[in-house]
Design an enzyme around this catalytic site. Structure first.
Site, PDB file in Angstrom:
ATOM      1  NE  ARG A   1      -7.846 -10.642  -4.449  1.00  0.00           N
ATOM      2  CZ  ARG A   1      -6.821  -9.557  -4.091  1.00  0.00           C
ATOM      3  NH1 ARG A   1      -6.377  -9.157  -5.501  1.00  0.00           N
ATOM      4  NH2 ARG A   1      -6.890  -8.608  -3.266  1.00  0.00           N
ATOM      5  CG  ASP A   2      -3.227 -10.332  -3.668  1.00  0.00           C
ATOM      6  OD1 ASP A   2      -2.779  -9.622  -4.599  1.00  0.00           O
ATOM      7  OD2 ASP A   2      -2.338  -9.694  -2.856  1.00  0.00           O
TER       8      ASP A   2
ATOM      9  CB  CYS B   1       3.779  -6.187  -6.696  1.00  0.00           C
ATOM     10  SG  CYS B   1       3.079  -4.582  -7.328  1.00  0.00           S
TER      11      CYS B   1
END
Length: 322
Positions: A37-38, A262
């Site tokens: 997911r991440d 990120c």
């Protein structure tokens, strides 16, 4: 199943990383694998569903007990995970593992409930600026949005995990108060989260900074309901996890091959690699129940498919021996 051994640890106030505390902690460390997911959500090229399924199935065979598998967000915002329902329908589920999914709101949960889920993740931040940029609402407003989602999850006996972003710094406002981290985490627990994952979203944390944060918040929060989610932008993630261990935390998020990163941090290299985390944990005598060699193989599989350099130093070092 391995026997859990408990030690009573007294961390001295004079210790470099410690604080005064006396508690029983386990030698067993739970790893929450977030790669599917991440790790994949920001990959620009759409990955075939079959590859995502194979990635999760391979991870399921390593001994991991929790694999965050996808997210039920609008495809408009995260097109990479638009096939969440299909992925959840096709994976081979291991009875010793849970497969959490991230949900942003009630609509996301309603969609996820059709896939046989048993655990969800909800997310907010300890930074007002980040929360407004990421979710278009204030921290307090995010709690209001969670309420109906949490209520429906409880009705369906779904476990709830909370995520708190930007615990060590924010790309927009800079400094983040440890007091805010504690308050946001406490609110999530009060609302019904069984665990709260504290995320160094842009990877600016250092052992000193994370130690000071934990010394500030742990007197107010139950350590056995906290996890750390460390990004490795500046190469500090494994060291930060070690600090967490010193303070009694026994749940850590990681991503196979260091997948992720990120989008708000220039040069962010992703989450701490599961392989690197396991190497450190096993050397310190912690039990994980995870086969590091199988994780390394899986890291090479997904790195090869993505045509990217393996983000795990351990994966690279051990590659010739595989």
């Amino acid at each position: 199943m391995s026997v859990r051994v408990y030690k009573k640890i007294l961390l001295s106030n004079s210790s470099k990383f410690g604080y005064i505390a006396s508690r029983y902690v386990s030698d067993f460390v739970k790893i929450v694998e977030v790669g599917p997911r991440d790790g994949l959500q920001n990959v620009k090229t759409i990955i075939p569903t079959e590859i995502k399924v194979e990635l999760i199935d391979r991870l399921s065979e390593t001994g991991l007990r929790s694999i965050e598998s996808t997210s039920f967000v609008s495809p408009k915002w995260v097109p990479q995970l638009a096939d969440g329902k299909e992925v959840m329908a096709k994976i081979s589920r291991n009875s010793n593992c849970v497969y959490p999914v991230l949900v942003p709101n009630l609509k996301g949960l309603e969609s996820a409930l059709t896939c046989g889920i048993t655990e969800i993740g909800i997310f907010t931040a300890a930074s007002e600026a980040f929360c407004k940029k990421n979710t278009n609402c204030s921290i307090e407003e995010s709690f209001g949005r969670f309420a109906p989602t949490i209520a429906l999850a409880k009705e369906n006996n779904i476990a709830i995990r909370g995520y708190v972003s930007c615990i060590a710094g924010c790309p927009y406002q800079g400094h983040v108060s440890p007091t805010t981290v504690a308050e946001v985490s406490q609110k999530l627990l009060e609302m019904g989260c069984s665990e709260v994952s504290l995320g160094d979203t842009i990877g600016v944390g250092t052992p000193g900074k994370i130690s000071q944060l934990l010394k500030t918040i742990l007197p107010h929060l139950p350590v056995d309901q906290l996890a750390l989610h460390m990004h490795d932008t500046y190469g500090q993630a494994v060291a930060n996890v070690y600090v967490g261990l010193e303070h009694g935390i026994r749940v850590f998020d990681s991503s196979v091959s260091g997948l992720g990163g990120c989008p708000y941090a220039r040069g962010a290299s992703g989450n701490v690699a599961t392989e690197d985390l396991l190497y450190m944990l096993h050397d310190t005598g912690c039990e994980t129940g995870v086969d590091i060699d199988k994780v390394i193989e899986t890291g090479h599989f997904i790195s090869s498919f993505l045509n990217r350099v393996n983000g795990s130093k351990v994966g690279i070092a051990k590659a010739p021996k595989m």
